[in-house]
Design a protein around this motif. Structure first.
Motif, PDB file in Angstrom:
ATOM      1  N   VAL A 356      29.974 -28.098 -18.425  1.00  0.00           N
ATOM      2  CA  VAL A 356      29.263 -28.955 -19.379  1.00  0.00           C
ATOM      3  C   VAL A 356      27.825 -28.489 -19.610  1.00  0.00           C
ATOM      4  O   VAL A 356      26.978 -29.273 -20.023  1.00  0.00           O
ATOM      5  N   TYR A 360      26.007 -31.447 -21.307  1.00  0.00           N
ATOM      6  CA  TYR A 360      25.781 -32.382 -20.198  1.00  0.00           C
ATOM      7  C   TYR A 360      24.928 -33.583 -20.590  1.00  0.00           C
ATOM      8  O   TYR A 360      25.035 -34.657 -19.981  1.00  0.00           O
ATOM      9  N   PHE A 365      29.188 -37.574 -21.010  1.00  0.00           N
ATOM     10  CA  PHE A 365      28.731 -36.997 -19.737  1.00  0.00           C
ATOM     11  C   PHE A 365      27.370 -37.538 -19.294  1.00  0.00           C
ATOM     12  O   PHE A 365      26.970 -37.312 -18.152  1.00  0.00           O
ATOM     13  N   TYR A 373      28.907 -38.197 -13.397  1.00  0.00           N
ATOM     14  CA  TYR A 373      29.693 -37.140 -12.750  1.00  0.00           C
ATOM     15  C   TYR A 373      31.200 -37.385 -12.771  1.00  0.00           C
ATOM     16  O   TYR A 373      31.976 -36.428 -12.900  1.00  0.00           O
ATOM     17  N   LYS A 375      32.951 -38.520 -15.180  1.00  0.00           N
ATOM     18  CA  LYS A 375      33.392 -38.041 -16.491  1.00  0.00           C
ATOM     19  C   LYS A 375      33.315 -36.513 -16.570  1.00  0.00           C
ATOM     20  O   LYS A 375      34.189 -35.856 -17.141  1.00  0.00           O
ATOM     21  N   ILE A 376      32.234 -35.957 -15.991  1.00  0.00           N
ATOM     22  CA  ILE A 376      32.071 -34.494 -15.974  1.00  0.00           C
ATOM     23  C   ILE A 376      33.227 -33.842 -15.232  1.00  0.00           C
ATOM     24  O   ILE A 376      33.849 -32.886 -15.715  1.00  0.00           O
ATOM     25  N   TYR A 379      36.628 -34.117 -17.056  1.00  0.00           N
ATOM     26  CA  TYR A 379      36.705 -33.137 -18.133  1.00  0.00           C
ATOM     27  C   TYR A 379      36.912 -31.732 -17.573  1.00  0.00           C
ATOM     28  O   TYR A 379      37.751 -30.963 -18.056  1.00  0.00           O
TER      29      TYR A 379
END
Length: 507
Positions: A356, A360, A365, A373, A375-376, A379
């Protein structure tokens, strides 16, 4: 005589078995290839042989004697040298200073530079390396830097040389020269272990091949008794298609337009000189040329990483000349950079965080100034699975991944953003044939979705297979355009060498 015998070598890291009871036998005076997918365990096995890692299980014999290789110093004493994929040289130092570092000859308590230079010159001449002992590392080509790494091992008396992906950063001519150097080394009694993904090179210069797949020994074959297709299927466990299946391009409006562009290099000399280029929607334009003819400076100017001295760059008719990299990215440009370490990754960040780097600070995100984090990592997990990035988990630092898996991570990030214009610079450098096949399909998919793709590669086969049009760059200018369906290698080679014979000069 067997100079290297590795029996039942096992090496475990947290969450992964990198080597699972692997056997390797190398005979004296042969060039022995170690072949496998990205993350298969090849470099780990060789790092064990060189003493950088210690095996959890197994036995090593050198020259038919059991050896405990507790570190590189012990490996050196046993006559083992390693030429690493990423060079370990000090840029401001001379060739000689780099070679003798830690093993300096002295006279009356002082470093005897004259003697060192003589010895380096003698070794260089003996093996046909043609290296200038007094040149500074920062002033010589990548191919010459690799020769310096080879000289380092020879200066220390190595008889068994490990080459880790030695052609990954070389152009076609430099690869030819390296192959001759390797043949010279073997003729002088050296033994070479050659880690590579490139099947043509294996068939060209190697005597035998050991194949590793996902940490396991698959088999050892003689090159005289096999072929590229068989090696590819042994490596990835399935049939591999070398041809690129693509329909005729349906190009549309101009997406990228470069007009009369001038870009200086690090010495403040124009590397790009009055260059004109356009890339249309729904096509892949290949940028072919001998390394050092302005390709890197052109791509850095387009992406905002380097200032253009003069000229204009347009994206969908809107000027983006000398905009900052983030502004260029947000305007719809994706960039698979030529140097994954300097431009593509933050090596100390996790592979999840690297996925990301471009997004980011955007939803989902980020929320305000806070990174989300979960979601990060959600993904990143999706991309890792989709692009087959071999990693224990999303929390693993990027530097812990193999070079090929680092590259797949970058490609996953850039392609998934679905940019209108994608720059792919050396996208398959260091990748195995299965991964190359996958990446080629992805680039064709981007084209077929109506995206514009600019492909820069030193692999002429790759340029010819993927491109709808090929622009030849020579001394900072487009020397001509060719149709990959009809142009011969000779025609392309003439243009790359500065001749315009036999090709159209306009797109």
């Amino acid at each position: 005589m067997n100079v290297v015998e590795m029996k039942g070598i096992t090496k475990r890291f947290p969450g992964i078995v990198a080597n699972d009871s692997i056997d390797l036998t190398v005979k004296k005076g042969e060039i022995h290839a170690l072949l496998g997918e990205n993350g298969a365990g090849k470099s780990t096995l060789m790092n064990i042989l060189f003493g950088l890692y210690q095996p959890d299980e197994g036995e090593i014999r050198i020259n038919e004697r059991k050896a405990e290789i507790t570190g590189p110093t012990v490996a050196g004493e046993l006559g083992i040298g390693m030429v690493h994929q990423h060079f370990m040289l000090v840029d401001p130092f001379t060739v000689t200073e780099n070679i003798i570092l830690g093993a300096e000859p002295t006279r009356r308590g002082l470093v005897d530079r004259a003697k060192a230079e003589r010895e380096v010159q003698e070794i260089s001449d003996r093996y046909g390396l043609q290296v200038d002992p007094r040149a500074r590392i920062r002033d010589i080509s990548v191919g010459m830097q690799q020769r310096v790494e080879i000289l380092k091992t020879l200066y220390r008396g190595a008889d068994i040389l490990i080459f880790d992906e030695p052609t990954a950063v070389l152009g076609p001519q430099e690869i030819d020269e390296l192959c001759e150097i390797m043949k010279n080394l073997v003729q002088e009694g050296k033994t070479i272990i050659f880690i590579t993904h490139k099947l043509k090179e294996i068939m060209r210069i190697c005597d035998a091949v050991t194949i590793i797949r996902r940490g396991k020994h698959i088999g050892t074959v003689q090159t005289a008794e096999t072929n590229e297709n068989r090696l590819a299927s042994m490596m990835v466990g399935r049939e591999v298609t070398f041809d690129v299946d693509k329909k005729k391009a349906e190009s549309g409006e101009t997406v990228l337009e470069v007009r009369n562009l001038y870009v200086s290099d690090s010495r403040n000399v124009d590397a790009v000189r009055g260059l004109n280029l356009e890339v249309r929607a729904g096509e892949i334009v290949g940028l072919a040329g001998v390394d050092g003819n302005g390709q890197s400076e052109l791509l850095e100017a387009i992406t905002g990483l380097k200032k253009a001295r003069k000229g204009h760059i347009f994206l969908h008719g809107k000027e983006i000349t000398n905009q900052k990299p983030r502004a260029v990215t947000r305007s719809g440009v994706g960039h698979i950079p030529e140097d994954r370490h300097r431009r593509g990754l933050v090596l100390d960040f996790s592979i999840g965080e690297n996925m990301v780097l471009q997004t980011y600070n955007q939803k989902p995100f980020a929320k305000g100034l806070t990174l989300r984090y979960p979601k990060i990592y959600e993904y990143a997990t999706k991309l890792i699975k989709e692009f087959d990035v071999r990693t224990p988990d999303v929390h693993t630092p990027a530097r812990a991944l193999s070079g090929g898996n680092q590259q797949k991570g970058i490609i996953a990030r850039e392609v998934d953003r679905d940019p209108e214009f994608l720059i792919a610079a050396q996208p398959t450098r260091g990748l195995d044939v299965g991964a190359i096949e996958f990446i080629h399909r992805r680039l064709i998919e981007q084209r077929d979705k109506g995206k514009a793709v600019l492909l820069m590669s030193l692999e002429l086969d790759e340029i010819r297979k993927l491109s709808d049009r090929i622009a030849i760059i020579y001394e900072g200018q487009i020397a001509g355009w060719v149709d990959p369906a009809t142009a011969t290698e000779e025609e392309i080679g003439l243009l790359m060498a500065g001749s315009q014979s036999g090709a159209e000069v306009t797109p």
